[in-house]
Design a protein around this motif. Structure first.
Motif, PDB file in Angstrom:
ATOM      1  N   LEU A 132     -18.302 -55.916 -20.794  1.00 49.47           N
ATOM      2  CA  LEU A 132     -18.258 -55.261 -19.460  1.00 49.47           C
ATOM      3  C   LEU A 132     -17.138 -54.173 -19.229  1.00 49.47           C
ATOM      4  O   LEU A 132     -16.330 -54.088 -19.974  1.00 49.47           O
ATOM      5  CB  LEU A 132     -17.943 -56.435 -18.568  1.00 49.47           C
ATOM      6  CG  LEU A 132     -18.692 -57.583 -18.712  1.00 49.47           C
ATOM      7  CD1 LEU A 132     -18.258 -58.834 -17.691  1.00 49.47           C
ATOM      8  CD2 LEU A 132     -20.188 -57.180 -17.863  1.00 49.47           C
ATOM      9  N   MET A 133     -17.653 -53.405 -18.265  1.00 50.58           N
ATOM     10  CA  MET A 133     -16.568 -52.483 -17.965  1.00 50.58           C
ATOM     11  C   MET A 133     -15.294 -52.927 -17.459  1.00 50.58           C
ATOM     12  O   MET A 133     -15.229 -54.048 -17.052  1.00 50.58           O
ATOM     13  CB  MET A 133     -17.132 -51.598 -16.653  1.00 50.58           C
ATOM     14  CG  MET A 133     -18.480 -50.541 -16.794  1.00 50.58           C
ATOM     15  SD  MET A 133     -18.061 -49.454 -18.348  1.00 50.58           S
ATOM     16  CE  MET A 133     -17.307 -48.239 -17.469  1.00 50.58           C
ATOM     17  N   PRO A 134     -14.014 -52.324 -17.696  1.00 51.52           N
ATOM     18  CA  PRO A 134     -12.961 -52.823 -17.368  1.00 51.52           C
ATOM     19  C   PRO A 134     -12.914 -53.171 -15.996  1.00 51.52           C
ATOM     20  O   PRO A 134     -13.210 -52.498 -15.203  1.00 51.52           O
ATOM     21  CB  PRO A 134     -11.785 -51.811 -17.770  1.00 51.52           C
ATOM     22  CG  PRO A 134     -12.556 -50.569 -18.167  1.00 51.52           C
ATOM     23  CD  PRO A 134     -13.908 -50.928 -18.340  1.00 51.52           C
ATOM     24  N   GLU A 135     -12.099 -54.215 -15.778  1.00 56.30           N
ATOM     25  CA  GLU A 135     -11.816 -54.446 -14.299  1.00 56.30           C
ATOM     26  C   GLU A 135     -10.683 -53.716 -13.738  1.00 56.30           C
ATOM     27  O   GLU A 135      -9.734 -53.845 -14.398  1.00 56.30           O
ATOM     28  CB  GLU A 135     -11.575 -55.954 -14.360  1.00 56.30           C
ATOM     29  CG  GLU A 135     -11.472 -56.614 -12.969  1.00 56.30           C
ATOM     30  CD  GLU A 135     -11.177 -58.071 -13.001  1.00 56.30           C
ATOM     31  OE1 GLU A 135     -10.226 -58.454 -12.242  1.00 56.30           O
ATOM     32  OE2 GLU A 135     -11.351 -58.966 -13.979  1.00 56.30           O
ATOM     33  N   ILE A 136     -10.973 -53.333 -12.607  1.00 60.36           N
ATOM     34  CA  ILE A 136      -9.589 -52.209 -12.137  1.00 60.36           C
ATOM     35  C   ILE A 136      -9.088 -52.976 -10.975  1.00 60.36           C
ATOM     36  O   ILE A 136      -9.685 -53.187  -9.990  1.00 60.36           O
ATOM     37  CB  ILE A 136     -10.052 -50.828 -11.885  1.00 60.36           C
ATOM     38  CG1 ILE A 136     -10.814 -50.284 -13.237  1.00 60.36           C
ATOM     39  CG2 ILE A 136      -9.158 -49.903 -11.530  1.00 60.36           C
ATOM     40  CD1 ILE A 136     -11.384 -48.791 -13.087  1.00 60.36           C
ATOM     41  N   GLU A 137      -7.786 -52.827 -11.038  1.00 62.05           N
ATOM     42  CA  GLU A 137      -6.989 -53.406  -9.882  1.00 62.05           C
ATOM     43  C   GLU A 137      -6.086 -52.558  -9.069  1.00 62.05           C
ATOM     44  O   GLU A 137      -5.392 -51.877  -9.981  1.00 62.05           O
ATOM     45  CB  GLU A 137      -5.951 -54.641 -10.329  1.00 62.05           C
ATOM     46  CG  GLU A 137      -5.464 -55.532  -9.152  1.00 62.05           C
ATOM     47  CD  GLU A 137      -4.657 -56.586  -9.852  1.00 62.05           C
ATOM     48  OE1 GLU A 137      -5.122 -57.065 -10.812  1.00 62.05           O
ATOM     49  OE2 GLU A 137      -3.731 -57.232  -9.323  1.00 62.05           O
ATOM     50  N   LEU A 138      -5.973 -52.161  -7.882  1.00 61.35           N
ATOM     51  CA  LEU A 138      -5.085 -51.295  -7.421  1.00 61.35           C
ATOM     52  C   LEU A 138      -3.841 -52.106  -6.784  1.00 61.35           C
ATOM     53  O   LEU A 138      -3.793 -52.974  -6.160  1.00 61.35           O
ATOM     54  CB  LEU A 138      -5.818 -50.665  -6.245  1.00 61.35           C
ATOM     55  CG  LEU A 138      -6.922 -49.714  -6.618  1.00 61.35           C
ATOM     56  CD1 LEU A 138      -7.735 -49.430  -5.403  1.00 61.35           C
ATOM     57  CD2 LEU A 138      -6.595 -48.499  -7.284  1.00 61.35           C
ATOM     58  N   LEU A 139      -2.490 -51.576  -7.125  1.00 62.53           N
ATOM     59  CA  LEU A 139      -1.387 -52.175  -6.690  1.00 62.53           C
ATOM     60  C   LEU A 139      -0.726 -51.267  -5.646  1.00 62.53           C
ATOM     61  O   LEU A 139      -0.337 -49.987  -6.204  1.00 62.53           O
ATOM     62  CB  LEU A 139      -0.574 -52.285  -8.029  1.00 62.53           C
ATOM     63  CG  LEU A 139      -1.069 -53.446  -9.005  1.00 62.53           C
ATOM     64  CD1 LEU A 139      -0.206 -53.579 -10.266  1.00 62.53           C
ATOM     65  CD2 LEU A 139      -1.379 -54.681  -8.571  1.00 62.53           C
ATOM     66  N   ASP A 140      -0.308 -51.640  -4.764  1.00 59.71           N
ATOM     67  CA  ASP A 140       0.356 -51.210  -3.435  1.00 59.71           C
ATOM     68  C   ASP A 140       1.832 -51.125  -3.962  1.00 59.71           C
ATOM     69  O   ASP A 140       2.494 -51.970  -3.672  1.00 59.71           O
ATOM     70  CB  ASP A 140       0.099 -51.737  -2.120  1.00 59.71           C
ATOM     71  CG  ASP A 140       0.595 -50.830  -1.086  1.00 59.71           C
ATOM     72  OD1 ASP A 140       1.338 -50.166  -1.323  1.00 59.71           O
ATOM     73  OD2 ASP A 140       0.215 -51.251   0.074  1.00 59.71           O
TER      74      ASP A 140
END
Ligand code: ADP
Ligand code: ZN
Ligand code: ZN
Length: 818
Positions: free
Chosen positions: A470-478
């Protein structure tokens, strides 16, 4: 009848130059041969024959040539035509293209030789001490080179001495051409023929009985010759016999051994001879392959849009195989920093010796060899893999060009001229050869995707990673929120720290990306706010803690970190912002047991600088790799499951119409290093603007969304791909003169071209190496002719140069500036 040749000189002259030749020279000379020609007062240049004809030049008397340097052309007609296109399109001279296209070893320069003047009686008492040294040396040899005189008198500046000797008529000067290319010679050794019979050999060994080392060497050589039945290298003999260089030398001196030399190729493939079988393509790759072939049949450039790790390289390999089966040459172009051993050895596994590499880190000798092999159409150079300069090799029968990572900005040469885009110049080259050409990327440039959408290019797509990872899972951090809730340790959010720990515990590797090198980009006094600036450029100096230095990243200026503020004397200096060095430092305290390494310009100097880091990381000798955009380029690591982006904001805030496109590409590419084999990878992006549209598009892998939005904006503001741009930079060391000159030029442009002329404006760094800079941007809408616009600009430049106070202002054209 009179005979003339037109030649290209390797200098920024608009026109070709005409020289006169004899009838027999005219019959011998062909376009693409080099000749030495006199130019100016005493200089001799290497020039390239462009044409042979009978028309004398009108405004000057043609000089005779100095001498002919080649027996056969070293540049072919495809190249001359291609260079002409580059010169016209990118607004530079053919000479500038010539200079940058050939290995510098081909551009022999003249060297001054110092001769003794035999016609004058020299009174030695008239000479000063150092003059006498030169005079004396000339009694022993007929000529001296300048550097030899340097060492004789042990002085750097010998011009005054030479001038005095000239005045006293002791010496004469002469310009001579010299070759820089020296074929590499390998030392071989054999037994002197007198000892070839067994009795003679026995007698010899007998006579050497009191020199056991020498007799051991002789014996070893005898055996080696018997077994190998081919020439024996001195190094080989040393190794087998255990004899030292001195022992071998004494045998050579005694004429028992004979030394000889053979020319060899420096560039050599050391691997196994057999090739690996090509991999079977999966269904998605096969589909892409079909679509590519269809595009080729339609004579179109094809864009291959395949997500990271979808197996684009394997598709290229299949295309290369087809090309060389037809006996044609293949060129694989990559941005310089993506040109890694990883990829080179992958290709060599398949194609063995047929692969040649052309690289700016190769020395001139190695480049000449690749050039000559391509010129001779040798099988060993049938496939060339190289950075943008590989475009200039003397191909005679190209069947395929691959431009991998086609979105990369570094395909555009910035300085010096020709400021060409290697991708676009490759398309022109492919047309000249009627060759196939494919552009590949996981994140195509807006231009190329636009061309695919409008049907100008063919299009093929791979949407899945190879092996269905799977394509990497991307998480945005504030970062704002993390800071407010005190969930930060240094520049790491607690969330990122947790993930790093988990990854390391699982025995997997981590990549951390920060787009600045050094420790901190700004040092600031907390009392008065002063921050140290470069004295040559308008930028703050970057703090490098490792060397306790402040450095300028534009000109290389550096100074020791001052103890106190240079403005107010206060001791309270603080740093602002952070670079890779600081990230590495923090990791040392946060994860003392992990092995951390850094990959940026500071750690990768030297020919194999970054190979070493990549190999060590690949072999899992380290756990965390911190780096700049260097680590985004096509690297295929097996065990990386986490990628962290320390701060995405600096990428978003770049003052450039391409900033958002670039940010998307860069982040997607870094993210693509995670989870390439089995497990899905994870990517964490830290930012103060996590709701920014571009970051959202990165995290949902929404290339098309990004494309639509960017295309709309480009259209609104008349930028490429719908419009073209030419950036004109003015450069001068005097601020006022620069301003006046740029203003004059811009006004003339506006009079001729109207509203599509922007500026002059200062670039973000408005002074570099003591030269002030100002830019004018010319936008060229679709319905306006590009060639005509260029003619207008050139005409204005002519008038500009006739204004005496502007003549010293440099004018630099950058067509399709990116
Ligand atoms: P890309 O160039 O699109 O980023 P690569 O060509 O590097 O992707 O492929 C990613 C990985 O998958 C590589 O390790 C490659 O060897 C492997 N791979 C790709 N295609 C195949 C195939 N058809 N058979 C076996 N392995 C493959
Ligand atoms: Zn201060
Ligand atoms: Zn500087």
């Amino acid at each position: 009848m009179e005979y003339f040749i037109n030649v290209i000189l390797p200098i920024p002259l608009e026109k070709l130059f005409t020289y006169s030749v004899s009838k027999s020279e005219a019959e011998f000379l062909r376009p693409g041969m080099r000749i030495g020609v006199p130019f100016g007062k005493s200089k001799i240049y290497t020039a390239l024959v462009y044409s042979v004809h009978n028309k004398p030049p009108v405004v000057y008397e043609a000089k005779e040539i100095h001498r002919i340097l080649d027996e056969h052309p070293i540049v072919n007609l495809y190249q001359l035509e291609h260079w002409q296109w580059i010169a016209d399109y990118y607004m530079c001279s053919l000479g500038e293209v010539f200079r940058s296209a050939v290995p510098s070893a081909f551009l022999l320069e003249s060297e001054t030789l110092i001769l003794r003047n035999d016609r004058v009686e020299v009174l030695e008492s008239d000479l000063e001490d150092d003059e006498f040294l030169v005079y004396e040396a000339l009694q022993h040899q007929s000529t001296l080179k300048v550097h030899e005189v340097n060492s004789i008198v042990d002085k750097k500046n010998i011009l005054p001495i030479l001038n005095r000797l000239l005045e006293k008529k002791v010496i004469l000067l002469k310009e001579e051409m010299y070759e820089q290319y020296k074929p590499k010679l390998v030392r071989y050794v054999k037994l002197d023929t007198k000892y070839l019979s067994e009795e003679k050999l026995e007698a010899l060994l007998e006579s050497l009985s009191r020199a056991p080392k020498q007799s051991q060497v002789v014996l070893s050589l005898f055996q080696l010759q018997a077994v190998k039945k081919k020439p024996i290298k001195v190094s080989e003999l040393e190794e087998t016999s255990g004899g030292s260089k001195a022992v071998i030398k004494s045998l050579v001196d005694k004429e028992i051994l004979e030394e000889y030399f053979i020319r060899t190729d420096r560039v050599k493939y050391e691997g196994e001879e057999e090739n690996f079988a090509l991999k079977e393509l999966n269904q998605y790759q096969q589909q892409a392959f079909k679509d590519i072939s269809r595009g080729f049949e339609d004579k179109k450039t094809v864009l291959l849009h395949g997500v990271t790790s979808s197996g684009k390289t394997e598709v290229y390999v299949k295309l290369i195989e087809e090309c060389i089966r037809l006996g044609k040459q293949a060129l694989y172009l990559l941005p310089e920093i993506a040109l890694t051993t990883q990829l080179i050895s992958r290709l060599q596994d398949y194609f063995g010796e047929k692969v040649s590499v052309y690289h700016s880190k190769y020395n001139i000798q190695e480049r000449v060899e690749v050039w000559n092999n391509v010129l001779a159409k040798k099988p060993k150079a049938q496939i060339v893999i190289g950075a943008r300069s590989a475009l200039f090799l003397p191909y005679s029968d190209l069947g395929l060009i691959i431009v991998d990572e086609e979105h990369e900005g570094s395909f555009k040469q910035f300085d010096p001229a020709p400021r060409y885009h290697a991708r676009d110049a490759a398309i022109v080259l492919a047309n000249l050869h009627q060759s196939n050409i494919i552009l590949g990327s996981a994140t195509p440039s807006i231009e190329s995707f636009f061309n695919a959408q409008t049907g100008k290019y063919g299009y093929a797509q791979i949407k899945r990673r190879y092996g269905n990872v799977l394509m990497p899972e991307i998480e945005l951090l504030d970062l704002k929120e993390h800071t407010r809730k005190k969930r930060m340790k240094g520049h790491f959010s607690k969330r990122l720290l947790e993930e790093i720990k988990e990854t390391l515990d699982a025995g997997e590797q981590v990549i951390l990306f920060q787009n600045r090198r050094g420790y901190a980009p700004i040092v600031e006094c907390t009392t008065c706010g002063h921050s140290p600036q470069c004295s040559n450029c308008d930028v703050s100096l970057t703090f490098h803690q490792y060397k306790k230095q402040l450095r300028c990243h534009y000109c290389g200026y550096h100074m020791a970190l001052p103890e106190s503020c240079q403005a107010c004397g206060s001791l309270s200096l603080d740093t602002k912002g952070f670079g890779t060095e600081q990230v590495e430092k923090e990791l040392e305290t946060l994860f003392p047991d992990a092995k951390t390494w850094r990959m940026d310009l500071d750690t990768t100097r030297g020919k194999h600088g970054y190979e070493k880091i990549i190999t060590a990381f690949e072999q899992q000798e380290m756990d965390i790799l911190v780096g700049t955009q260097m680590l985004t380029k096509g690297l295929d690591f097996r065990n990386v499951s986490l990628v962290g982006i320390m701060n995405a904001d600096s990428l978003l805030n770049f003052p450039d119409y391409r900033a958002h496109e670039r940010c998307f590409q860069l982040l997607t590419q870094v993210a693509g290093r995670a989870g390439r084999t089995k497990k899905q990878g994870r990517v964490l992006i830290q930012s103060y603007n996590p709701y920014h549209q571009i970051l959202k598009q990165v995290s949902t892998n929404d290339y098309e969304g990004m494309f639509k939005e960017q295309l709309y904006e480009r259209e609104q503001y008349n930028y490429p791909p719908q419009n073209r741009i030419i950036r004109i930079t003015f450069k001068h060391k005097e601020y006022n003169r620069l301003n006046e000159a740029a203003e004059w030029f811009a006004q003339a442009l506006r009079n001729a071209l109207g509203i599509n002329v922007l500026g002059p404006e200062y670039p973000p760094v408005a002074r570099i190496r003591n030269q002030f800079l100002k830019n004018v941007m010319v936008k060229i809408p679709q319905n306006q002719s590009l060639p005509k616009t260029k003619t207008v600009i050139k005409r204005i430049e002519k008038s500009f140069n006739s204004v005496s106070q502007y003549r010293s202002v440099r004018v630099i054209y950058n067509v399709d500036h990116i």
